[in-house]
Structure formats: structure tokens, C-alpha cells
Design a protein around this motif. Sequence first.
Motif, PDB file in Angstrom:
ATOM      1  N   UNK A 154       0.832  -1.202   0.000  1.00 22.73           N
ATOM      2  CA  UNK A 154       0.000   0.000   0.000  1.00 22.73           C
ATOM      3  C   UNK A 154       0.872   1.260   0.000  1.00 22.73           C
ATOM      4  N   UNK A 155       2.018   1.188   0.673  1.00 22.63           N
ATOM      5  CA  UNK A 155       2.943   2.326   0.691  1.00 22.63           C
ATOM      6  C   UNK A 155       3.474   2.661  -0.689  1.00 22.63           C
ATOM      7  N   UNK A 156       3.365   1.730  -1.630  1.00 23.97           N
ATOM      8  CA  UNK A 156       3.756   2.032  -3.005  1.00 23.97           C
ATOM      9  C   UNK A 156       3.021   3.259  -3.552  1.00 23.97           C
ATOM     10  N   UNK A 157       1.827   3.509  -3.040  1.00 18.19           N
ATOM     11  CA  UNK A 157       1.032   4.608  -3.580  1.00 18.19           C
ATOM     12  C   UNK A 157       1.664   5.975  -3.308  1.00 18.19           C
ATOM     13  N   UNK A 158       2.462   6.097  -2.248  1.00 12.76           N
ATOM     14  CA  UNK A 158       3.227   7.331  -2.081  1.00 12.76           C
ATOM     15  C   UNK A 158       4.213   7.493  -3.226  1.00 12.76           C
ATOM     16  N   UNK A 159       4.806   6.396  -3.640  1.00  6.93           N
ATOM     17  CA  UNK A 159       5.692   6.452  -4.788  1.00  6.93           C
ATOM     18  C   UNK A 159       4.954   6.825  -6.058  1.00  6.93           C
ATOM     19  N   UNK A 160       3.721   6.355  -6.197  1.00  5.75           N
ATOM     20  CA  UNK A 160       2.913   6.738  -7.352  1.00  5.75           C
ATOM     21  C   UNK A 160       2.721   8.242  -7.389  1.00  5.75           C
ATOM     22  N   UNK A 161       2.366   8.818  -6.256  1.00  4.86           N
ATOM     23  CA  UNK A 161       2.165  10.267  -6.224  1.00  4.86           C
ATOM     24  C   UNK A 161       3.438  11.014  -6.616  1.00  4.86           C
ATOM     25  N   UNK A 162       4.572  10.545  -6.107  1.00  4.49           N
ATOM     26  CA  UNK A 162       5.828  11.229  -6.395  1.00  4.49           C
ATOM     27  C   UNK A 162       6.263  11.014  -7.850  1.00  4.49           C
ATOM     28  N   UNK A 163       6.099   9.814  -8.357  1.00  4.71           N
ATOM     29  CA  UNK A 163       6.502   9.578  -9.748  1.00  4.71           C
ATOM     30  C   UNK A 163       5.556  10.267 -10.727  1.00  4.71           C
ATOM     31  N   UNK A 164       4.279  10.376 -10.380  1.00  5.69           N
ATOM     32  CA  UNK A 164       3.367  11.155 -11.228  1.00  5.69           C
ATOM     33  C   UNK A 164       3.783  12.624 -11.252  1.00  5.69           C
ATOM     34  N   UNK A 165       4.177  13.157 -10.101  1.00  5.08           N
ATOM     35  CA  UNK A 165       4.618  14.553 -10.062  1.00  5.08           C
ATOM     36  C   UNK A 165       5.817  14.752 -10.981  1.00  5.08           C
ATOM     37  N   UNK A 166       6.766  13.843 -10.919  1.00  5.81           N
ATOM     38  CA  UNK A 166       7.936  13.893 -11.806  1.00  5.81           C
ATOM     39  C   UNK A 166       7.507  13.845 -13.272  1.00  5.81           C
ATOM     40  N   UNK A 167       6.602  12.926 -13.588  1.00  4.81           N
ATOM     41  CA  UNK A 167       6.167  12.776 -14.973  1.00  4.81           C
ATOM     42  C   UNK A 167       5.426  14.017 -15.461  1.00  4.81           C
ATOM     43  N   UNK A 168       4.483  14.503 -14.666  1.00  2.00           N
ATOM     44  CA  UNK A 168       3.726  15.681 -15.090  1.00  2.00           C
ATOM     45  C   UNK A 168       4.646  16.890 -15.285  1.00  2.00           C
ATOM     46  N   UNK A 169       5.571  17.071 -14.366  1.00  2.00           N
ATOM     47  CA  UNK A 169       6.479  18.215 -14.465  1.00  2.00           C
ATOM     48  C   UNK A 169       7.352  18.102 -15.731  1.00  2.00           C
ATOM     49  N   UNK A 170       7.834  16.900 -15.996  1.00  4.84           N
ATOM     50  CA  UNK A 170       8.705  16.679 -17.145  1.00  4.84           C
ATOM     51  C   UNK A 170       7.932  16.819 -18.455  1.00  4.84           C
ATOM     52  N   UNK A 171       6.722  16.304 -18.494  1.00  6.03           N
ATOM     53  CA  UNK A 171       5.897  16.412 -19.701  1.00  6.03           C
ATOM     54  C   UNK A 171       5.559  17.872 -19.987  1.00  6.03           C
ATOM     55  N   UNK A 172       5.218  18.623 -18.950  1.00  2.00           N
ATOM     56  CA  UNK A 172       4.907  20.046 -19.140  1.00  2.00           C
ATOM     57  C   UNK A 172       6.102  20.802 -19.708  1.00  2.00           C
ATOM     58  N   UNK A 173       7.288  20.449 -19.262  1.00  2.00           N
ATOM     59  CA  UNK A 173       8.486  21.120 -19.769  1.00  2.00           C
ATOM     60  C   UNK A 173       8.665  20.859 -21.262  1.00  2.00           C
ATOM     61  N   UNK A 174       8.421  19.632 -21.701  1.00  2.00           N
ATOM     62  CA  UNK A 174       8.582  19.311 -23.122  1.00  2.00           C
ATOM     63  C   UNK A 174       7.477  19.968 -23.947  1.00  2.00           C
ATOM     64  N   UNK A 175       6.253  19.960 -23.448  1.00  2.00           N
ATOM     65  CA  UNK A 175       5.146  20.570 -24.183  1.00  2.00           C
ATOM     66  C   UNK A 175       5.325  22.075 -24.321  1.00  2.00           C
ATOM     67  N   UNK A 176       5.900  22.718 -23.321  1.00  5.31           N
ATOM     68  CA  UNK A 176       6.142  24.152 -23.368  1.00  5.31           C
ATOM     69  C   UNK A 176       5.006  24.956 -22.781  1.00  5.31           C
ATOM     70  N   UNK A 177       5.297  26.192 -22.421  1.00  7.95           N
ATOM     71  CA  UNK A 177       4.324  27.041 -21.727  1.00  7.95           C
ATOM     72  C   UNK A 177       3.086  27.311 -22.556  1.00  7.95           C
ATOM     73  N   UNK A 178       3.217  27.319 -23.864  1.00  7.03           N
ATOM     74  CA  UNK A 178       2.070  27.650 -24.700  1.00  7.03           C
ATOM     75  C   UNK A 178       1.086  26.528 -24.905  1.00  7.03           C
ATOM     76  N   UNK A 179       1.407  25.334 -24.463  1.00  5.28           N
ATOM     77  CA  UNK A 179       0.497  24.200 -24.657  1.00  5.28           C
ATOM     78  C   UNK A 179      -0.621  24.228 -23.626  1.00  5.28           C
ATOM     79  N   UNK A 180      -1.820  23.850 -24.033  1.00  4.50           N
ATOM     80  CA  UNK A 180      -2.989  23.940 -23.156  1.00  4.50           C
ATOM     81  C   UNK A 180      -2.892  23.057 -21.926  1.00  4.50           C
TER      82      UNK A 180
END
Length: 324
Positions: A257-283
Motif C-alpha cells: 500500500x505504501x507504493x502509492x506514495x511512490x505513485x504520487x511522487x513519480x506522477x509529479x515527476x512525470x507531469x512536471x517533465x511532460x509540461x516542460x517538453x510541451x512548453x508554456x504555450x500548450x494547453x
Amino acid sequence: MLSGFAEITLGHIGREWPYAPNAVLAGPEDLVAPRAHHPIFYGSFDWHSCVHSWWQLLTIRRLEPDGPAAARIGELATARFTADNVAGEVAYLLRPASTGFARPYGLAWALALHGEACRHAEGWGATLEPLARTIAARLTDYFGKLTYPIRVGTHFNSSFAMILSLEWARTYDPALAATIERRAREWFGEDRACQAWEPGGDEFLSPVLTEALLMSHVLPAADFAAWFDAFLPDAEWGQPVTLFTPAHVSDRSDGKIAHLDGLNLSRAWAWRSIARVLGEGHAVSGVALGAAERHVAASLPHIADDYMGSHWLPSFALLAVGVG
């Protein structure tokens, strides 16, 4: 903050017990203490957690060379990363019973560790190179022969291991890099309108976001934006909602069940990284960054709550806060 992560990890990097071997025993001779098989990576509850805990420590040492933990990290690394110890780790991997050991998650983290070690002047990268080369050959074979990708949110996930391996391979092994890029396009290039049926109850990776993050490394930025818009066409409206909602962790003393903390943290990493590639102008960029902040807030305060999380979560916390 980084020194706090390091202190947590320094407390378990050499802690041998409890230990989860996650290995095939070829005979009674394999019933030995962890350090008999793993002279470097015998701590941190299991082999893969010890590997990425070392990646985390070396990364923090590089980022904060004058930080309170830097000297201790350097001394421990010099003591642990010796030619004899590396030979012991390689010998274990070459056992016939070790064909599937730590594959692909732990093996990919070991490549990331080698890449980080090469950024330090002490020669740790050269010492670890035989291990990295052994692993690279194994992953080249594995990704080449795997018929279908593994899309679960646990250690067997193909995309996450390919992300870590690709970063290393582009510098050190062009053949492995080419294999990963080819398989990523074959497996995921035509994926559309993902339903995002997650999370599972013991997942620490998002199958959806790790796939998207991998494709952001494989495709040129404009091609990735087009791929992403087809893959998650409603993301700018926060849909599917599960990808934007942090997972609830009901019992942090339960290792699964503690794996879910890792899910939250890895999702944050993924979202942040994806936003950087998409760029500020992407919706989607602003929505993605907001989701990253919510996921970090949900789990970062809890990385030291229990050993079932603290033996591995600081590595994912380092990713989540956008450094490394």
C-alpha cells in the motif's frame, strides 16, 4: 531539503535486515546473508532500492558538494565501490538462476547509477563500468526479444526502465539506445485515447504517464505534442480525472500500500517533465504543473513515516521535486 533526503537514505544504505531477496535460489548454497551475494547493494531492504538509493546519494552530493552529507557520501561510496565488490555483483548477475533478476527496474536504475557515478571525479564510474556493461547487454537482449510491453505500474513496467536506460545509453551504448527508441515507437507510437484505468492498489508508477514520458524522450518536441494530444485528448480539462488526483495511502506500514506514495511522487515527476517538453504555450502545461504540485503535497511529508516507505521513497522524492 536535499540533505534531509540524504540523511534518511544514509540511515538504511548499509542496513542489511530486514531484506527481501526477490531471487531464484539454485540450491541450498544460495541461502546466505544478503552481502554474500551483493557486496555493494545489500542494504535498503532489497537490491533495487539499494541501487537507486546510491543514485540518489551521489546525485545529492553533486548538487550540494558542500552540503552536510557530501563528505560522508563520498567516504561510503569509495569504501563500497571497489573492483572486488563490483566483480561480486557481476558474478551474481551471471549466474544461470539470475537471468531475470531485477529485470528491468533494478537493472535500469543500475545504469542510471553508473551514469551519475561518471559525473564524479573519484573514478567510481570506471569502477562500476563492468556492472553497467553486463546490464546493458542483458537489457539490449531483453527489450529486443520482448514481444509486448509490460504496462503495469510496478517493477516490471517497460516504459520506466526504458526512460532510465535510454538516458544512459545515449552516452554509453548506442546499440541499446537504438533498440529502446525502436521498441518505444513500435509499442506506443499508435496509442490513442488512453482510458487511464489506474491506479492499482500497489502501484508506484503510472502506466499512462510513464509511457507518455518515455515518448517525450523518443520523439521530437513537435511530434511528441501531437502524439500526446491524441493519447490524452481531454487532458487540458483534467480528464481522465484519476491522472490528476493524488492516490490515498491508507496504511504506510504496509509495503504494498505504501507504493502509492511512490505513485504520487513519480506522477509529479512525470507531469512536471511532460509540461516542460510541451512548453508554456500548450494547453495542458499549466494543468500538468498543478497536478504535479498536488501529488507532491500528498506524499512528500510522509517519506519517512515508516521503513516500508523510507527505504526507497527519497529517491522518488528527488525526482518529484524536479532535481537530479
